[in-house]
Design a protein around this motif. Structure first.
Motif, PDB file in Angstrom:
ATOM      1  N   ALA A   1       0.830  -1.206   0.000  1.00  0.00           N
ATOM      2  CA  ALA A   1       0.000   0.000   0.000  1.00  0.00           C
ATOM      3  C   ALA A   1       0.864   1.256   0.000  1.00  0.00           C
ATOM      4  CB  ALA A   1      -0.938  -0.012   1.202  1.00  0.00           C
ATOM      5  N   ALA A   2       1.912   1.277   0.804  1.00  0.00           N
ATOM      6  CA  ALA A   2       2.798   2.444   0.868  1.00  0.00           C
ATOM      7  C   ALA A   2       3.490   2.666  -0.471  1.00  0.00           C
ATOM      8  CB  ALA A   2       3.823   2.265   1.983  1.00  0.00           C
ATOM      9  N   ALA A   3       3.971   1.602  -1.096  1.00  0.00           N
ATOM     10  CA  ALA A   3       4.654   1.729  -2.388  1.00  0.00           C
ATOM     11  C   ALA A   3       3.694   2.224  -3.466  1.00  0.00           C
ATOM     12  CB  ALA A   3       5.276   0.400  -2.785  1.00  0.00           C
ATOM     13  N   ILE A   4       2.464   1.730  -3.455  1.00  0.00           N
ATOM     14  CA  ILE A   4       1.456   2.160  -4.430  1.00  0.00           C
ATOM     15  C   ILE A   4       1.193   3.654  -4.291  1.00  0.00           C
ATOM     16  CG2 ILE A   4      -1.007   1.996  -4.999  1.00  0.00           C
ATOM     17  CD1 ILE A   4      -0.710  -1.068  -4.262  1.00  0.00           C
ATOM     18  N   VAL A   5       0.999   4.112  -3.073  1.00  0.00           N
ATOM     19  CA  VAL A   5       0.717   5.527  -2.843  1.00  0.00           C
ATOM     20  C   VAL A   5       1.943   6.380  -3.179  1.00  0.00           C
ATOM     21  CG1 VAL A   5       0.098   7.258  -1.102  1.00  0.00           C
ATOM     22  CG2 VAL A   5      -1.106   5.059  -1.173  1.00  0.00           C
ATOM     23  N   ASP A   6       3.124   5.925  -2.817  1.00  0.00           N
ATOM     24  CA  ASP A   6       4.345   6.669  -3.167  1.00  0.00           C
ATOM     25  C   ASP A   6       4.461   6.820  -4.680  1.00  0.00           C
ATOM     26  OD1 ASP A   6       5.019   6.884  -0.481  1.00  0.00           O
ATOM     27  OD2 ASP A   6       6.558   5.307  -0.556  1.00  0.00           O
ATOM     28  N   TYR A   7       4.239   5.729  -5.425  1.00  0.00           N
ATOM     29  CA  TYR A   7       4.317   5.803  -6.885  1.00  0.00           C
ATOM     30  C   TYR A   7       3.234   6.739  -7.433  1.00  0.00           C
ATOM     31  CZ  TYR A   7       4.549   4.836 -11.778  1.00  0.00           C
ATOM     32  OH  TYR A   7       4.668   5.003 -13.133  1.00  0.00           O
ATOM     33  N   ALA A   8       2.031   6.643  -6.913  1.00  0.00           N
ATOM     34  CA  ALA A   8       0.933   7.493  -7.384  1.00  0.00           C
ATOM     35  C   ALA A   8       1.251   8.968  -7.160  1.00  0.00           C
ATOM     36  CB  ALA A   8      -0.375   7.105  -6.697  1.00  0.00           C
ATOM     37  N   GLU A   9       1.909   9.299  -6.066  1.00  0.00           N
ATOM     38  CA  GLU A   9       2.304  10.692  -5.846  1.00  0.00           C
ATOM     39  C   GLU A   9       3.339  11.140  -6.878  1.00  0.00           C
ATOM     40  OE1 GLU A   9       3.437  11.337  -1.706  1.00  0.00           O
ATOM     41  OE2 GLU A   9       1.605  12.539  -1.536  1.00  0.00           O
ATOM     42  N   MET A  10       4.249  10.251  -7.238  1.00  0.00           N
ATOM     43  CA  MET A  10       5.224  10.579  -8.281  1.00  0.00           C
ATOM     44  C   MET A  10       4.523  10.792  -9.615  1.00  0.00           C
ATOM     45  SD  MET A  10       8.222   7.886  -7.402  1.00  0.00           S
ATOM     46  CE  MET A  10       9.017   7.861  -5.810  1.00  0.00           C
ATOM     47  N   HIS A  11       3.526   9.958  -9.897  1.00  0.00           N
ATOM     48  CA  HIS A  11       2.704  10.106 -11.100  1.00  0.00           C
ATOM     49  C   HIS A  11       2.023  11.469 -11.074  1.00  0.00           C
ATOM     50  CE1 HIS A  11      -1.000   9.528 -13.507  1.00  0.00           C
ATOM     51  NE2 HIS A  11      -0.269   8.692 -14.234  1.00  0.00           N
ATOM     52  N   ALA A  12       1.485  11.861  -9.940  1.00  0.00           N
ATOM     53  CA  ALA A  12       0.792  13.143  -9.812  1.00  0.00           C
ATOM     54  C   ALA A  12       1.738  14.316 -10.061  1.00  0.00           C
ATOM     55  CB  ALA A  12       0.157  13.255  -8.425  1.00  0.00           C
ATOM     56  N   GLU A  13       2.975  14.185  -9.628  1.00  0.00           N
ATOM     57  CA  GLU A  13       3.958  15.262  -9.786  1.00  0.00           C
ATOM     58  C   GLU A  13       4.518  15.359 -11.198  1.00  0.00           C
ATOM     59  OE1 GLU A  13       6.739  14.330  -6.706  1.00  0.00           O
ATOM     60  OE2 GLU A  13       5.307  14.833  -5.121  1.00  0.00           O
ATOM     61  N   SER A  14       4.356  14.315 -11.988  1.00  0.00           N
ATOM     62  CA  SER A  14       4.865  14.280 -13.355  1.00  0.00           C
ATOM     63  C   SER A  14       3.877  14.942 -14.309  1.00  0.00           C
ATOM     64  CB  SER A  14       5.086  12.824 -13.775  1.00  0.00           C
ATOM     65  OG  SER A  14       5.295  12.728 -15.157  1.00  0.00           O
ATOM     66  N   ASP A  15       4.387  15.712 -15.261  1.00  0.00           N
ATOM     67  CA  ASP A  15       3.523  16.354 -16.254  1.00  0.00           C
ATOM     68  C   ASP A  15       2.853  15.340 -17.177  1.00  0.00           C
ATOM     69  OD1 ASP A  15       4.139  18.878 -15.290  1.00  0.00           O
ATOM     70  OD2 ASP A  15       5.736  19.212 -16.761  1.00  0.00           O
TER      71      ASP A  15
ATOM     72  N   GLY B   1       2.801  11.754 -16.462  1.00  0.00           N
ATOM     73  CA  GLY B   1       2.478  10.504 -15.782  1.00  0.00           C
ATOM     74  C   GLY B   1       3.639   9.527 -15.805  1.00  0.00           C
ATOM     75  N   ARG B   2       4.678   9.839 -16.563  1.00  0.00           N
ATOM     76  CA  ARG B   2       5.846   8.972 -16.643  1.00  0.00           C
ATOM     77  C   ARG B   2       6.769   9.260 -15.469  1.00  0.00           C
ATOM     78  NH1 ARG B   2      10.907   9.228 -18.099  1.00  0.00           N
ATOM     79  NH2 ARG B   2      11.936   7.391 -18.895  1.00  0.00           N
ATOM     80  N   VAL B   3       7.160   8.204 -14.784  1.00  0.00           N
ATOM     81  CA  VAL B   3       8.097   8.298 -13.662  1.00  0.00           C
ATOM     82  C   VAL B   3       9.326   7.472 -14.047  1.00  0.00           C
ATOM     83  CG1 VAL B   3       8.467   7.795 -11.211  1.00  0.00           C
ATOM     84  CG2 VAL B   3       6.202   8.526 -12.008  1.00  0.00           C
ATOM     85  N   PRO B   4      10.513   8.054 -14.030  1.00  0.00           N
ATOM     86  CA  PRO B   4      11.707   7.279 -14.387  1.00  0.00           C
ATOM     87  C   PRO B   4      11.863   6.043 -13.494  1.00  0.00           C
ATOM     88  CG  PRO B   4      12.228   9.615 -14.257  1.00  0.00           C
ATOM     89  CD  PRO B   4      10.838   9.448 -13.715  1.00  0.00           C
ATOM     90  N   PHE B   5      12.258   4.936 -14.118  1.00  0.00           N
ATOM     91  CA  PHE B   5      12.389   3.658 -13.411  1.00  0.00           C
ATOM     92  C   PHE B   5      13.251   3.791 -12.152  1.00  0.00           C
ATOM     93  CE2 PHE B   5      14.713  -0.323 -12.657  1.00  0.00           C
ATOM     94  CZ  PHE B   5      13.655  -1.194 -12.465  1.00  0.00           C
ATOM     95  N   ARG B   6      14.328   4.530 -12.236  1.00  0.00           N
ATOM     96  CA  ARG B   6      15.245   4.656 -11.099  1.00  0.00           C
ATOM     97  C   ARG B   6      14.582   5.296  -9.871  1.00  0.00           C
ATOM     98  NH1 ARG B   6      16.519   8.322 -14.820  1.00  0.00           N
ATOM     99  NH2 ARG B   6      16.540  10.523 -14.245  1.00  0.00           N
ATOM    100  N   GLU B   7      13.446   5.963 -10.089  1.00  0.00           N
ATOM    101  CA  GLU B   7      12.738   6.616  -8.985  1.00  0.00           C
ATOM    102  C   GLU B   7      11.595   5.775  -8.422  1.00  0.00           C
ATOM    103  OE1 GLU B   7      11.575  10.579 -10.147  1.00  0.00           O
ATOM    104  OE2 GLU B   7      13.552  10.985 -11.020  1.00  0.00           O
ATOM    105  N   TRP B   8      11.270   4.683  -9.104  1.00  0.00           N
ATOM    106  CA  TRP B   8      10.149   3.863  -8.631  1.00  0.00           C
ATOM    107  C   TRP B   8      10.438   3.309  -7.249  1.00  0.00           C
ATOM    108  CZ3 TRP B   8       8.800  -0.046 -13.077  1.00  0.00           C
ATOM    109  CH2 TRP B   8       8.410   0.651 -14.227  1.00  0.00           C
TER     110      TRP B   8
END
Length: 125
Positions: free
Chosen positions: A81-95, A97-104
């Motif tokens: 759950a924590a990882a899902i929400v962390d990734y979703a926040e990165m998605h939200a911050e991206s113009d 929706g792409r988040v670089p793999f190294r940041e996942w």
């Protein structure tokens, strides 16, 4: 734009059995994701089926005008759950929706099932 985490609350992992489980694994994961998302920059919603039964537990991460993702095969636990929400926040911050793999977050690696391009803005596309 709001990034949404859509959680399939009817998902049942391979070990689910009515004699050992009182509710679907998806309900357990949904509850944990909802708690983890409180006060964060994303929203959650539940749906009855994402049709990814071979990959239960499934979630989708979406926002208007951005790449959308389906992820699956999660254990219904706090770490997922924590990882899902962390990734979703990165998605939200991206113009885009792409988040670089190294940041996942480590907890989402290996869980991506599909990626969908954003819908066109007009009917002409």
């Amino acid at each position: 734009m709001t990034t949404w985490i859509t959680i399939c609350d009817t998902c049942k992992r391979d070990d689910w059995h009515e004699q050992t489980h009182q509710r679907p694994h998806g309900e357990d994961l949904a509850e944990l994701v909802e708690v983890a998302a409180q006060g964060r920059g994303v929203r959650t919603r539940r749906v009855s089926c994402l049709m990814g039964c071979k990959h239960g537990c499934n979630i989708a991460i979406q926002a208007q005008g951005k790449l959308a993702y389906t992820l699956g095969d999660f254990l219904p636990d706090r770490e997922a759950a924590a990882a899902i929400v962390d990734y979703a926040e990165m998605h939200a911050e991206s113009d885009t929706g792409r988040v670089p793999f190294r940041e996942w977050p480590q907890g989402v690696k290996g869980h991506f099932v599909t990626r969908h391009p954003p819908l066109p803005d007009t009917d002409d596309a």
